[in-house]
Design an enzyme around this catalytic site. Structure first.
Site, PDB file in Angstrom:
ATOM      1  N   SER A  17       0.826  -1.210   0.000  1.00  0.00           N
ATOM      2  CA  SER A  17       0.000   0.000   0.000  1.00  0.00           C
ATOM      3  C   SER A  17       0.864   1.266   0.000  1.00  0.00           C
ATOM      4  O   SER A  17       0.361   2.355  -0.201  1.00  0.00           O
ATOM      5  CB  SER A  17      -0.880   0.017   1.247  1.00  0.00           C
ATOM      6  OG  SER A  17      -0.053  -0.005   2.398  1.00  0.00           O
ATOM      7  N   CYS A  45       2.911  -7.248   1.863  1.00  0.00           N
ATOM      8  CA  CYS A  45       1.941  -6.619   2.753  1.00  0.00           C
ATOM      9  C   CYS A  45       1.186  -7.722   3.495  1.00  0.00           C
ATOM     10  O   CYS A  45       0.517  -8.543   2.866  1.00  0.00           O
ATOM     11  CB  CYS A  45       0.977  -5.795   1.900  1.00  0.00           C
ATOM     12  SG  CYS A  45      -0.397  -5.121   2.826  1.00  0.00           S
ATOM     13  N   THR A  59      -1.325  -7.348   5.519  1.00  0.00           N
ATOM     14  CA  THR A  59      -2.764  -7.073   5.521  1.00  0.00           C
ATOM     15  C   THR A  59      -3.420  -7.667   4.277  1.00  0.00           C
ATOM     16  O   THR A  59      -4.501  -8.260   4.350  1.00  0.00           O
ATOM     17  CB  THR A  59      -2.996  -5.541   5.563  1.00  0.00           C
ATOM     18  OG1 THR A  59      -2.232  -4.997   6.629  1.00  0.00           O
ATOM     19  CG2 THR A  59      -4.461  -5.208   5.749  1.00  0.00           C
ATOM     20  N   VAL A 107       3.447 -12.332   2.207  1.00  0.00           N
ATOM     21  CA  VAL A 107       4.189 -12.034   3.440  1.00  0.00           C
ATOM     22  C   VAL A 107       3.190 -12.093   4.599  1.00  0.00           C
ATOM     23  O   VAL A 107       2.225 -11.330   4.620  1.00  0.00           O
ATOM     24  CB  VAL A 107       4.832 -10.631   3.376  1.00  0.00           C
ATOM     25  CG1 VAL A 107       5.517 -10.298   4.694  1.00  0.00           C
ATOM     26  CG2 VAL A 107       5.837 -10.554   2.232  1.00  0.00           C
ATOM     27  N   CYS A 153       3.639  -6.207  10.023  1.00  0.00           N
ATOM     28  CA  CYS A 153       3.286  -5.242   8.977  1.00  0.00           C
ATOM     29  C   CYS A 153       4.617  -4.815   8.375  1.00  0.00           C
ATOM     30  O   CYS A 153       5.557  -4.469   9.119  1.00  0.00           O
ATOM     31  CB  CYS A 153       2.562  -4.047   9.574  1.00  0.00           C
ATOM     32  SG  CYS A 153       2.388  -2.660   8.409  1.00  0.00           S
TER      33      CYS A 153
END
Ligand code: DGL
Length: 265
Positions: free
Chosen positions: A9, A72, A74, A94, A184
């Site tokens: 992101s 990422c 998330t 990841v 993160c």
């Protein structure tokens, strides 16, 4: 030689890129910072999946990569299977290094510092269940830390008290974790600031393991000399784009592209 695509992101994926470029410096890389979609952490799961699938589809058509790294947590903890179904290239995700932290912990108390999305996902529950069943796991989800990491990356001033406040739940716990997973990819960008707040902790991330995985999946590559081609793709004209561009130049991303594809902002 075909490039790999790295997607995040924002600037977080650079912590994964760093490990990859250390191991395979000649590898051409297209790095996509989805700055128009930043941050992913608070977004509903379906929206993250739709966004990342669409973006990776567009990038694959443009750059014909040999593989893609979803740098990422998330996005990886929610969209990996959809991505693998949609695309023909290998997709490396990841995800939080719970297994590593649980293996290394001496006091059997580990921490997970991630976005609220990752901290609360079923995927994360399963990782903990499978690999850290005998540990106490303290989870902290923070979107604020993602913003702080981006600001530090762009060279902006931040108030260090913020880091203390974010880490407070770990410090206040009856047993403080001896290993904390940086779940993160943005968070290794502020590893020093985090370490200053909790000096005794070992911070665990997935970067090096991902680099080894990339290396193992590349087709027979022979080392080439000279500088590798590095392209950064942004997805929008945001206020901080100029600072971002400068920071990416510092990582030798000299080709900078703004890709406009019909994504929700
Ligand atoms: N870097 C990302 C991660 O690893 C996401 C940060 C965000 O956009 O919220 O989770």
């Amino acid at each position: 030689m075909k490039p790999i695509v790295i997607l995040d992101s924002g600037a977080g994926g650079l912590t994964v890129f760093d490990e990859i470029s250390r191991m395979i410096p000649w590898l051409p890389v297209v790095y996509c910072a989805d700055n128009a979609g930043f941050p992913y952490g608070p977004k509903p799961e379906a929206e993250v999946t739709e966004r990342v699938c669409h973006l990776l589809d567009v990038l694959t058509q443009h750059y014909n990569p040999v593989l893609a790294v979803i740098a990422c947590n998330t996005a990886s903890t929610v969209a990996l299977s959809a991505l693998r179904e949609k695309l023909d290239i290998p997709i490396i995700g990841v995800v939080p290094a719970i297994k590593t932290a649980a293996t290394l912990s001496r006091n059997r108390c580990i921490g997970l510092l991630a976005t609220p999305g990752t901290a609360n996902r079923a995927y994360t529950d399963n990782l903990i269940q499978e690999f850290a069943n005998d540990c106490q796991v303290i989870r902290v989800g923070s979107t604020e830390l993602v913003h702080l990491a981006e600001r530090v990356f762009r060279g902006e001033q931040v108030d260090h008290q913020n880091f203390h406040d974010i880490l407070a739940p770990f410090k206040k716990a009856d047993v403080a974790p001896d290993h904390i997973v940086l779940g993160c990819t943005h968070f290794p960008l502020v590893r020093r600031e985090l370490s200053d707040c909790m000096p005794g902790v070992t911070w665990v991330d997935s970067g090096e393991a991902i680099a080894r995985r990339v290396h193992s999946l590349l087709p027979d590559i022979s080392e080439t000399h000279g500088s590798a081609l590095r392209t950064v793709v942004f997805t929008g004209q945001t206020d901080s784009l100029n600072l971002f561009r400068t920071a990416f130049s510092g990582y030798s991303f000299h080709t900078q592209v703004i890709l406009s594809c019909p994504l929700r902002q």
